[in-house]
Structures are given as structure tokens and as C-alpha cells.
Design an enzyme around this catalytic site. Sequence first.
Site, PDB file in Angstrom:
ATOM      1  N   HIS A 238      -4.382   1.363   7.413  1.00  0.00           N
ATOM      2  CA  HIS A 238      -3.044   1.960   7.523  1.00  0.00           C
ATOM      3  C   HIS A 238      -2.907   3.118   6.514  1.00  0.00           C
ATOM      4  CE1 HIS A 238       1.541   1.499   7.818  1.00  0.00           C
ATOM      5  NE2 HIS A 238       1.373   2.276   6.764  1.00  0.00           N
ATOM      6  N   GLU A 239      -3.348   2.862   5.271  1.00  0.00           N
ATOM      7  CA  GLU A 239      -3.230   3.897   4.230  1.00  0.00           C
ATOM      8  C   GLU A 239      -4.184   5.049   4.504  1.00  0.00           C
ATOM      9  OE1 GLU A 239      -0.702   3.658   2.469  1.00  0.00           O
ATOM     10  OE2 GLU A 239      -0.347   1.577   3.004  1.00  0.00           O
TER      11      GLU A 239
ATOM     12  N   GLY B 296       0.842  -1.196   0.000  1.00  0.00           N
ATOM     13  CA  GLY B 296       0.000   0.000   0.000  1.00  0.00           C
ATOM     14  C   GLY B 296       0.874   1.241   0.000  1.00  0.00           C
TER      15      GLY B 296
ATOM     16  N   HIS C 199      -2.750   7.501   6.774  1.00  0.00           N
ATOM     17  CA  HIS C 199      -1.784   8.406   6.135  1.00  0.00           C
ATOM     18  C   HIS C 199      -2.472   9.679   5.640  1.00  0.00           C
ATOM     19  CE1 HIS C 199       2.139   6.520   5.985  1.00  0.00           C
ATOM     20  NE2 HIS C 199       1.648   5.378   5.527  1.00  0.00           N
TER      21      HIS C 199
ATOM     22  N   CYS D 129       6.107   0.194   7.207  1.00  0.00           N
ATOM     23  CA  CYS D 129       5.709   1.312   6.353  1.00  0.00           C
ATOM     24  C   CYS D 129       6.919   1.749   5.549  1.00  0.00           C
ATOM     25  CB  CYS D 129       5.206   2.461   7.226  1.00  0.00           C
ATOM     26  SG  CYS D 129       4.694   3.912   6.303  1.00  0.00           S
ATOM     27  N   LEU D 130       6.717   2.002   4.251  1.00  0.00           N
ATOM     28  CA  LEU D 130       7.835   2.435   3.406  1.00  0.00           C
ATOM     29  C   LEU D 130       8.425   3.757   3.906  1.00  0.00           C
ATOM     30  CD1 LEU D 130       6.444   1.604  -0.159  1.00  0.00           C
ATOM     31  CD2 LEU D 130       8.083   0.283   1.191  1.00  0.00           C
TER      32      LEU D 130
ATOM     33  N   GLN E 150       2.883   9.986   0.991  1.00  0.00           N
ATOM     34  CA  GLN E 150       4.204   9.361   1.084  1.00  0.00           C
ATOM     35  C   GLN E 150       5.109   9.726  -0.085  1.00  0.00           C
ATOM     36  OE1 GLN E 150       2.381   5.274   2.001  1.00  0.00           O
ATOM     37  NE2 GLN E 150       4.353   5.195   3.030  1.00  0.00           N
TER      38      GLN E 150
END
Length: 176
Positions: free
Chosen positions: A143-144, A46, A147, A101-102, A51
Amino acid sequence: MPVLPVKIYGDPCLKAKSTSVETITPEILTLLRDMGETLYERHGIGLAASQVGVNLRIFVMDTDWTDRDEGDETGPRNLRFFINPEITWESEEDGPYSEGCLSVPGIEADVYRPLSVRLRWMDEKGKMREEQLEELDARCAQHEFDHLNGILFVDRLPFAKRTLLAGKLRKLKGLA
Ligand SMILES: [Zn+2]
């Protein structure tokens, strides 16, 4: 197609609340495509627009293509685009899952979240969709979605756990 640089913990974009998309312009379509490329290139499941430094309410997700535990990336690609998503229902039952997470590289921790949610969103063609998401889809979408409101998974950890990670997080911010 360009792979976009991913913003790392400490970048103000990650803390900002993103704004809704008014119309799906060619620029938005390019952004969606580039976010997809970035997701695969970075071995993610995701990715939210914040991000990659764009504070719009958009995320992309593909929970099928890669098995994070096995390191197996041979699953079918099933990239989905979520524009202006809303969580319209969440299950009372919640549970832990080890999230990463990236934008927070090198850190994984158990986060408690509802096990299933109902999500309403606009797809890349401008069509409204609503679906109940389960398991990893529900997990990843929450999670996304966070963000888009400037919330990172580490913000959801209990105080004691965050204290343990404080040194690593300071390093990511470039403050250590
Ligand atoms: Zn993330």
C-alpha cells in the site's frame, strides 16, 4: 517534534511519482522522525512521504503497535524506515483485505494484493536491507509502495466499487 499535516485525496502530491533519495541528510532524518510522530498521532500503521507533501521515495511503517479492529494501541512500538524501496518478488497467491488510508478518510474497501512480497530498501543509517514480508507487513508495504508511484488503494478497486464510492471521493476532493 512536529506532527505533519496529512494531504487528503485530491491533493496533487498524492498523484505524483516520487523521486529517489540520493543521500540521507539531516533534513531527511528530521522528515523520518516527523513522519513517525505523525503515524502514531494519526493512529496509522504506514505513512508515505507523499502523504505529507514530500515526493520522495520514503515510507514508515509500524504494524505492531495498534490493533485496528480492537482499537487497542498498547502493542510495542516498532517503527521502521523504508528509503528507496523496491519490490523484488511477489507471491502468486493473492487475497483481499479491507484497507483504509489516512489520505482517504472515511473509506475502507477490500483490495486484492499478493500475500507476501520481498522488499529491498535502505534503512535510516544508509544500510541496504532485504526481507520477505508476510501478512499485514506485506499488505502495508505494498500500500505504501503504491503511494510512491502516485497510486491510492481506491485506484485498485474494481470499477463497480469505485462507482459506488464516487460520491464520497468527490466530497473528499471538495468537489461535491
Ligand atoms: Zn495510504
